[in-house]
Design a protein around this motif. Structure first.
Motif, PDB file in Angstrom:
ATOM      1  N   PRO A 164     -26.613 -10.493  29.250  1.00 21.28           N
ATOM      2  CA  PRO A 164     -25.701 -11.205  28.348  1.00 21.28           C
ATOM      3  C   PRO A 164     -24.694 -12.119  29.046  1.00 21.28           C
ATOM      4  O   PRO A 164     -24.274 -13.128  28.472  1.00 21.28           O
ATOM      5  N   TYR A 165     -24.301 -11.799  30.283  1.00 22.29           N
ATOM      6  CA  TYR A 165     -23.398 -12.714  30.994  1.00 22.29           C
ATOM      7  C   TYR A 165     -24.087 -14.052  31.243  1.00 22.29           C
ATOM      8  O   TYR A 165     -23.486 -15.120  31.069  1.00 22.29           O
TER       9      TYR A 165
ATOM     10  N   GLU B 236     -26.654 -15.209  29.542  1.00 21.78           N
ATOM     11  CA  GLU B 236     -26.900 -15.842  28.246  1.00 21.78           C
ATOM     12  C   GLU B 236     -25.644 -16.519  27.706  1.00 21.78           C
ATOM     13  O   GLU B 236     -25.730 -17.571  27.061  1.00 21.78           O
ATOM     14  N   GLY B 237     -24.469 -15.938  27.975  1.00 20.33           N
ATOM     15  CA  GLY B 237     -23.234 -16.589  27.543  1.00 20.33           C
ATOM     16  C   GLY B 237     -23.088 -17.966  28.164  1.00 20.33           C
ATOM     17  O   GLY B 237     -22.702 -18.935  27.490  1.00 20.33           O
TER      18      GLY B 237
ATOM     19  N   ARG C  36     -26.220 -20.288  26.784  1.00 21.40           N
ATOM     20  CA  ARG C  36     -26.071 -20.670  25.374  1.00 21.40           C
ATOM     21  C   ARG C  36     -24.941 -21.674  25.188  1.00 21.40           C
ATOM     22  O   ARG C  36     -24.974 -22.490  24.256  1.00 21.40           O
TER      23      ARG C  36
ATOM     24  N   PHE D 132     -16.939 -18.668  26.630  1.00 19.75           N
ATOM     25  CA  PHE D 132     -17.972 -19.263  27.480  1.00 19.75           C
ATOM     26  C   PHE D 132     -18.027 -20.779  27.296  1.00 19.75           C
ATOM     27  O   PHE D 132     -18.196 -21.528  28.267  1.00 19.75           O
TER      28      PHE D 132
ATOM     29  N   LEU E 155     -18.995 -17.732  21.033  1.00 17.62           N
ATOM     30  CA  LEU E 155     -19.148 -18.288  22.376  1.00 17.62           C
ATOM     31  C   LEU E 155     -17.901 -19.023  22.853  1.00 17.62           C
ATOM     32  O   LEU E 155     -17.949 -19.722  23.863  1.00 17.62           O
TER      33      LEU E 155
ATOM     34  N   ASP F 133     -20.658 -10.115  22.363  1.00 16.78           N
ATOM     35  CA  ASP F 133     -20.663 -10.733  21.034  1.00 16.78           C
ATOM     36  C   ASP F 133     -20.930 -12.229  21.210  1.00 16.78           C
ATOM     37  O   ASP F 133     -20.012 -13.048  21.150  1.00 16.78           O
ATOM     38  N   LEU F 134     -22.187 -12.556  21.432  1.00 19.70           N
ATOM     39  CA  LEU F 134     -22.533 -13.948  21.712  1.00 19.70           C
ATOM     40  C   LEU F 134     -22.626 -14.799  20.453  1.00 19.70           C
ATOM     41  O   LEU F 134     -22.971 -15.989  20.528  1.00 19.70           O
ATOM     42  N   ASP F 135     -22.303 -14.201  19.292  1.00 16.49           N
ATOM     43  CA  ASP F 135     -22.088 -15.035  18.107  1.00 16.49           C
ATOM     44  C   ASP F 135     -20.773 -15.801  18.236  1.00 16.49           C
ATOM     45  O   ASP F 135     -20.554 -16.780  17.513  1.00 16.49           O
TER      46      ASP F 135
ATOM     47  N   GLU G 203     -19.238 -11.198  26.393  1.00 19.88           N
ATOM     48  CA  GLU G 203     -20.705 -11.317  26.467  1.00 19.88           C
ATOM     49  C   GLU G 203     -21.407 -10.369  25.506  1.00 19.88           C
ATOM     50  O   GLU G 203     -22.612 -10.519  25.240  1.00 19.88           O
TER      51      GLU G 203
END
Length: 246
Positions: free
Chosen positions: A34-35, A37-38, A41, A230, A227, A223-225, A221
């Motif tokens: 997830p890090y 992906e943050g 994304r 990031f 962003l 809660d990537l809804d 990271e």
């Protein structure tokens, strides 16, 4: 130039520990996806930065090739670095990682490289600049709500401090996923508190004179809804890449 050529390159710190993959049980350098992906994304390109023997020159060489930096969560910072003995609940020190990440922080500050610290990353920043940590938060606030255990993140209400960069990014506050038993105690000179929770714990700090030097105690990271943190890092990194600031 293509979009990928223009996208900022953001280094993401990693752990070094034993890991099992297939038939292999080996020392590995890794970080939770997830890090990464943050960063991706939000429009950045992520590269991993494994702990390694290093000095300031090595860290400088790395930061000279990056547009931004993320310091991820993980094990406790060695309390000897802020002049304390270990609490019974404190993790055994990972000195190579501590040294590596402190070097990255100092070189990012010296070069104006945008960075985002997450959980341990906030603590690394604080200690690297001369602050201290609460080694076991339940003894300070009287409950275990910030780390429920069993990898369960606790929703925690965080209130931002008006006029800070964190407030500019997140507004008045956020319900944040938390998983920590340590936290910043004495705030290092030069850092400004950007947010606190309902228990009064420091939940975010920032460097006001840096292009983007922000660190949060929670785990964005997870809660990537949302962003926003990031995206703010990647935007600052993109401006550095294009020469908007040096």
């Amino acid at each position: 130039m293509s979009g990928s050529e223009q996208a900022p390159v953001v280094g993401v710190s990693t752990y070094r520990q034993r890991a099992v993959t297939g038939v292999w049980d080996v020392e590995a350098c890794l970080t939770p996806a997830p890090y990464v992906e943050g960063v991706t994304r939000a429009g950045g390109i992520a590269v991993l930065l494994p702990p390694q023997p290093a000095d300031a020159a090595v860290a400088a060489a790395v930061l000279d090739r990056l547009d931004g930096l993320v310091l991820v969560g993980g094990s406790d910072v060695d309390p000897a670095l802020y002049g304390a003995g270990p609490h019974d609940a404190t993790d055994p020190p990972q000195r190579q990682r501590d040294t590596w990440e402190a070097l990255l922080v100092h070189e990012a500050i010296a070069r104006g490289v945008p960075f985002l610290g997450i959980c341990r990353g906030a603590q690394v920043l604080g200690v690297a600049l001369g602050g201290t940590l609460h080694q076991h938060v339940p003894e300070v606030i009287g409950h275990h709500g910030h780390r429920a255990g069993n990898a369960v993140f606790t929703p925690t209400v965080v209130t931002t401090v008006p006029g800070t960069r964190v407030a500019d990014i997140l507004g008045d506050g956020v319900t944040a996923p938390c998983y920590h038993h340590q936290a910043i105690d004495r705030v290092a000179d030069g850092l400004v508190v950007g947010a606190r929770d309902d228990d009064g714990l420091v939940e975010a700090v920032e460097l006001p004179d840096h292009p983007f030097g922000v660190a949060v105690q929670w785990h964005p990271e997870e809660d990537l809804d949302d962003l926003r943190l990031f995206a703010a890092l990647v935007d600052a990194s993109a401006r550095r890449r294009t020469g908007a600031y040096a």
